[in-house]
Design an enzyme around this catalytic site. Structure first.
Site, PDB file in Angstrom:
ATOM      1  N   LYS A  58       1.811  13.482  13.827  1.00 37.05           N
ATOM      2  CA  LYS A  58       3.358  13.139  13.845  1.00 37.05           C
ATOM      3  C   LYS A  58       3.892  13.586  15.155  1.00 37.05           C
ATOM      4  CE  LYS A  58       4.299  10.604  10.064  1.00 37.05           C
ATOM      5  NZ  LYS A  58       4.835   9.041  10.256  1.00 37.05           N
ATOM      6  N   ILE A 118      -5.448   4.504  -2.385  1.00 38.36           N
ATOM      7  CA  ILE A 118      -4.307   5.110  -2.083  1.00 38.36           C
ATOM      8  C   ILE A 118      -3.163   4.046  -2.497  1.00 38.36           C
ATOM      9  CG2 ILE A 118      -2.558   6.036  -0.456  1.00 38.36           C
ATOM     10  CD1 ILE A 118      -4.917   7.630  -1.135  1.00 38.36           C
ATOM     11  N   GLY A 119      -3.574   2.775  -2.702  1.00 34.84           N
ATOM     12  CA  GLY A 119      -2.722   1.698  -3.191  1.00 34.84           C
ATOM     13  C   GLY A 119      -2.894   0.265  -2.506  1.00 34.84           C
ATOM     14  N   HIS A 128       1.207  10.945  -2.647  1.00 36.19           N
ATOM     15  CA  HIS A 128       0.331  10.921  -1.416  1.00 36.19           C
ATOM     16  C   HIS A 128       1.168  11.267  -0.152  1.00 36.19           C
ATOM     17  CE1 HIS A 128      -2.455   9.491   1.514  1.00 36.19           C
ATOM     18  NE2 HIS A 128      -1.785   8.716   2.072  1.00 36.19           N
ATOM     19  N   CYS A 184       0.624  11.569   4.357  1.00 35.88           N
ATOM     20  CA  CYS A 184      -0.330  11.355   5.411  1.00 35.88           C
ATOM     21  C   CYS A 184      -0.063  11.765   6.849  1.00 35.88           C
ATOM     22  CB  CYS A 184      -0.699   9.925   5.377  1.00 35.88           C
ATOM     23  SG  CYS A 184       0.500   8.796   5.631  1.00 35.88           S
ATOM     24  N   HIS A 188      -7.432   4.028   9.561  1.00 36.81           N
ATOM     25  CA  HIS A 188      -6.937   3.613  10.694  1.00 36.81           C
ATOM     26  C   HIS A 188      -7.984   3.144  11.791  1.00 36.81           C
ATOM     27  CE1 HIS A 188      -3.703   5.576   8.647  1.00 36.81           C
ATOM     28  NE2 HIS A 188      -2.887   4.799   9.145  1.00 36.81           N
TER      29      HIS A 188
END
Length: 756
Positions: free
Chosen positions: A117, A433-434, A644, A646, A697
């Site tokens: 980030k 994760i979904g 979760h 990330c 990713h």
């Protein structure tokens, strides 16, 4: 009033219609060549320069454009490229993309560099990697000079901007025995070489962006900064008359202010939006012959500036700095806001007039700098009354929250016993994760519903078929806890916001998150509440198709807020609790619908953590953690709550994360070499945990052995009974083939661990 100079730190680069995203993805697929991609990039750069020029901006940046990330650009500008990428034998741009999102092909197989980030924003940067053999060097053709020359040829005199040497060395990851100070001299020499090349090309200024100066710096860091810039300035001064701007943003530079103001910069950029002590520092003294680049227009939010407030601030600034030495600018790069409100055709004027995207912020700078009477009067009228009446009931619900609303009973250890008996999961339970890949067909069906070319019934039928297909696939692969795939969702925040009162949505307000990934943050317009159940029908249907548990998938209140453009007239705490109550309603409805595992994602929990540790709790964690606890405090002991997180550094807030009181937490960990595990181990982390075992990713497919090796590393630090096996994030952006192969390998790896 003096007609002051104006400055912009950076301009959006993805294109009003995401042209860079689509061109880059076409390049990855081989549908266009490098020359065609470069032409798209050139068109976008010229558009930005022209808009800033038309607005009368005095200091227009160049080299703020990037195909992926400016920090990664700096690594390539200075030759700081790990050997594994150079050894692939690819072209320069392909090597660049290999470092940013990995490569798997005939030339080799390499993972991407870690993604982190960017300070306290929604943007991500690529972490540079430096080993003991790394050398800083400058090639014959370098990006800052090329783009400055491109702008000059087009008729624009720009200020080339680079990620500063101190920030670059501070953000880098060191894999050998050497550290930042060991590279200070050669980094300074390389930076000075680039600056002198820019001077030769006709540049009058060079800007070094040093956001790391807003962090809490110790003496060693201050010494490193002073050593670097004493060297850079000396080298530049000896060989040219190039002026040097030291640009900071995202806060104040209280530890480094004396150093910055004593080094002899020609211009210093300070943030007056997030810099709480910036004005106080300025009042303590500022160099007489130095330009102050005053960041007074918010570069991170989309609300119109209140001109009266800005002019009052300027009066305070002028008490310390002569008006002629003040340059009015943005608080940070406009990379963090969309292009222009003129792209919004559906929002009514009474809402649009309150928004200022990048191009409108250029106008704001010009209005404030020039003291345009008509503009000042119109702005005064805009702020004359309340923007919205709000919802008194929602505010009352927040005010009525008691201590019991923030505490789940029984304790986590007691719940664990109940849940173990209910679910009877194997060792190393597997899940995702979904989200599953969203194909062009999935997106087309969603668009067709929006346009009215298919009925709601047809859309439901299609999505049910996709859910059934997703459940079958997971059962065939052997997953233990399933998901429904999230085919109905365009975005994990926008989707939920669209189902709530109090939100406003845009058509084309795209913002870059990382690389080709763009998001369209919704706007918190008023008090927030849930309209009706949001996800229940999809989750209940998915659960009806299988005997295995299917997770209900929700986005948490802090992430919804952090990935929205928040209100500025109400505290973040108030907004987060309003959203938490809305999500709690959904959690309880899922539970009533028979959903026994509910995941409430807080992917962005760390994102808005104050950059200064001293403000972590008082300004953020003391309301962010309780907001999450509100969401699940009312569920039964047998209902298992997951969350979760990330792409952030969590090691220093592990205790706070444990205090969220979730039953299972999945983390992104693959790109950060599982560094989080040491912190979890040291903190005696109680929550069950699933560190991501591969990077979603990147398009590369991890082998079974690679995942097994990762799991062994995890088990060296985490008790086996607490370990879940999962990818590091949702699979929405991945292709179907690579996803199936990767997940098959993940399940196989978990089976090997069970046999061991």
């Amino acid at each position: 009033m003096t007609n002051r100079k104006t400055s912009v730190i950076g301009f959006p680069r993805i294109g009003k219609k995401r042209e860079l995203k689509f061109a880059s993805e076409s390049f990855f697929k081989g549908d266009i060549n490098e020359a065609e991609l470069s032409q798209v990039a050139s068109d976008l750069r010229r558009y930005g320069w022209s808009k800033q020029s038309e607005a009368g901006i005095t200091f227009i940046p160049s080299n703020d454009f990037s195909f992926y990330d400016n920090v990664l650009d700096a690594a390539f500008i200075f030759g700081v490229i790990p050997a594994r990428y150079r050894n692939l034998g690819l072209g320069s741009l392909e090597t660049y993309f290999a470092a940013s999102h990995g490569y798997q092909g005939e030339k080799g197989d390499v993972k991407a560099l870690p993604m982190k980030k960017w300070f306290n924003t929604n943007y991500h940067y690529i972490e540079p990697e430096i080993d003991d053999t790394t050398t800083f060097s400058v090639s014959d053709s370098i990006k800052p000079v090329d783009e400055f020359s491109e702008a000059k040829a087009a008729g624009y005199q720009t200020v080339p901007t680079l990620t500063g040497a101190f920030t670059f060395l501070s953000l880098a990851r060191y894999t050998g025995s050497k550290r930042a100070k060991d590279f200070a001299t050669e980094a300074a020499e390389a930076y000075a070489q680039v600056a002198l090349r820019l001077a030769e090309a006709g540049a009058e200024w060079v800007s070094f962006a040093e956001p790391s100066l807003v962090l809490e710096l110790n003496e060693e860091q201050r010494s490193l900064f002073k050593a670097i810039y004493t060297d850079i300035i000396s080298r530049i001064r000896k060989a040219s008359g190039l002026k040097i701007l030291l640009q900071t943003y995202f806060g104040d530079i209280r530890e480094a202010y004396a150093d910055v103001t004593s080094l002899g910069f020609d211009g210093i950029g300070l943030d007056f939006i997030e810099g709480r002590k910036t004005l106080e520092l300025l009042q303590g003294g500022f160099p007489k012959d130095t330009l102050l680049f005053a960041g007074i227009v918010n570069g991170k939010n989309i609300w119109r500036a209140n001109y009266a407030d800005k002019l009052e601030l300027l009066k305070e600034i002028e008490r310390a700095v002569p008006a002629d030495n003040i340059v009015i600018g943005t608080s940070c790069s406009l990379l963090h806001v969309p292009y222009t409100v003129t792209s919004e055709e559906k929002l009514p004027e009474e809402k649009l007039r309150h928004f200022a995207f990048a191009e409108e912020k250029l106008t704001e700078l010009s209005d404030i700098a020039g003291g345009n009477a008509d503009a000042l009067q119109a702005n005064k009228f805009l702020f004359a009354g309340p923007r919205t009446e709000g919802n008194a009931e929602v505010r009352q619900n927040v005010s009525r929250l008691s201590a019991a609303d923030f505490e789940r009973k029984p304790s986590r250890s007691e719940r664990r016993k109940v849940q173990d008996e209910v679910f009877k999961l194997p060792a190393f339970p597997t899940t995702t994760i979904g989200s599953f890949p969203q194909t062009a067909e999935v997106r087309a069906k969603r668009a067709a519903l929006k346009k009215g070319t298919i009925t709601r019934e047809e859309y439901v039928e299609y999505n049910r078929a996709k859910i059934a297909e997703c459940i079958r696939l997971q059962e065939q692969l052997g997953f233990d806890v399933l998901v429904h795939g999230e085919f109905e969702r365009n975005d994990m925040v926008e989707y939920f916001g669209s189902k709530m009162n109090g939100y406003v949505f845009t058509q084309n307000a795209w913002v870059q998150s990382y690389g080709t990934r763009c998001v369209k943050p919704p706007v918190v317009w008023s008090d927030v509440s849930r309209k009706a159940p949001i996800t229940v029908e999809w989750s209940v249907y998915a659960q009806s198709l299988t005997d295995k548990p299917v997770k209900g998938m929700l986005t948490g209140p802090v992430t919804i807020l952090n990935w929205s453009f928040p209100r500025e007239d109400v505290s973040l705490k108030e907004q987060s609790l309003q959203i938490a109550l809305a999500i709690r309603d959904e959690v309880l409805d899922l539970e009533r619908g028979g959903i026994k595992i509910i995941q409430v994602d807080e992917a962005a929990l760390r994102e808005k953590l104050p950059l200064r540790r001293s403000a972590w709790h008082s300004d953020y964690l003391d309301w962010a953690i309780p907001a999450f606890r509100v969401v699940h405090s009312g569920v039964k002991p047998e209902t298992q709550i997951h969350t979760h997180m990330c792409y952030s550094e969590f090691s220093d807030i592990v205790k706070d994360i444990d205090n969220m009181d979730a039953d299972v937490i999945t983390f992104e960990a693959s790109r950060s070499d599982l560094k989080l595990l040491d912190a979890l181990n040291a903190a005696n982390f109680e929550t069950q945990v699933g560190p991501g075992v591969y990077d979603i990713h990147s398009p590369r497919v991890p082998s079974v052995n690679e995942i097994v090796d990762t799991l062994h590393k995890i088990l060296a630090k985490i008790p086996s009974a607490n370990v879940w096996v999962n990818p590091d994030c949702g699979l929405k952006t991945r292709g179907e083939k690579e996803t199936v192969e990767s997940l098959r390998n993940l399940v196989s790896a978990a089976a090997i661990l069970r046999n061991e």
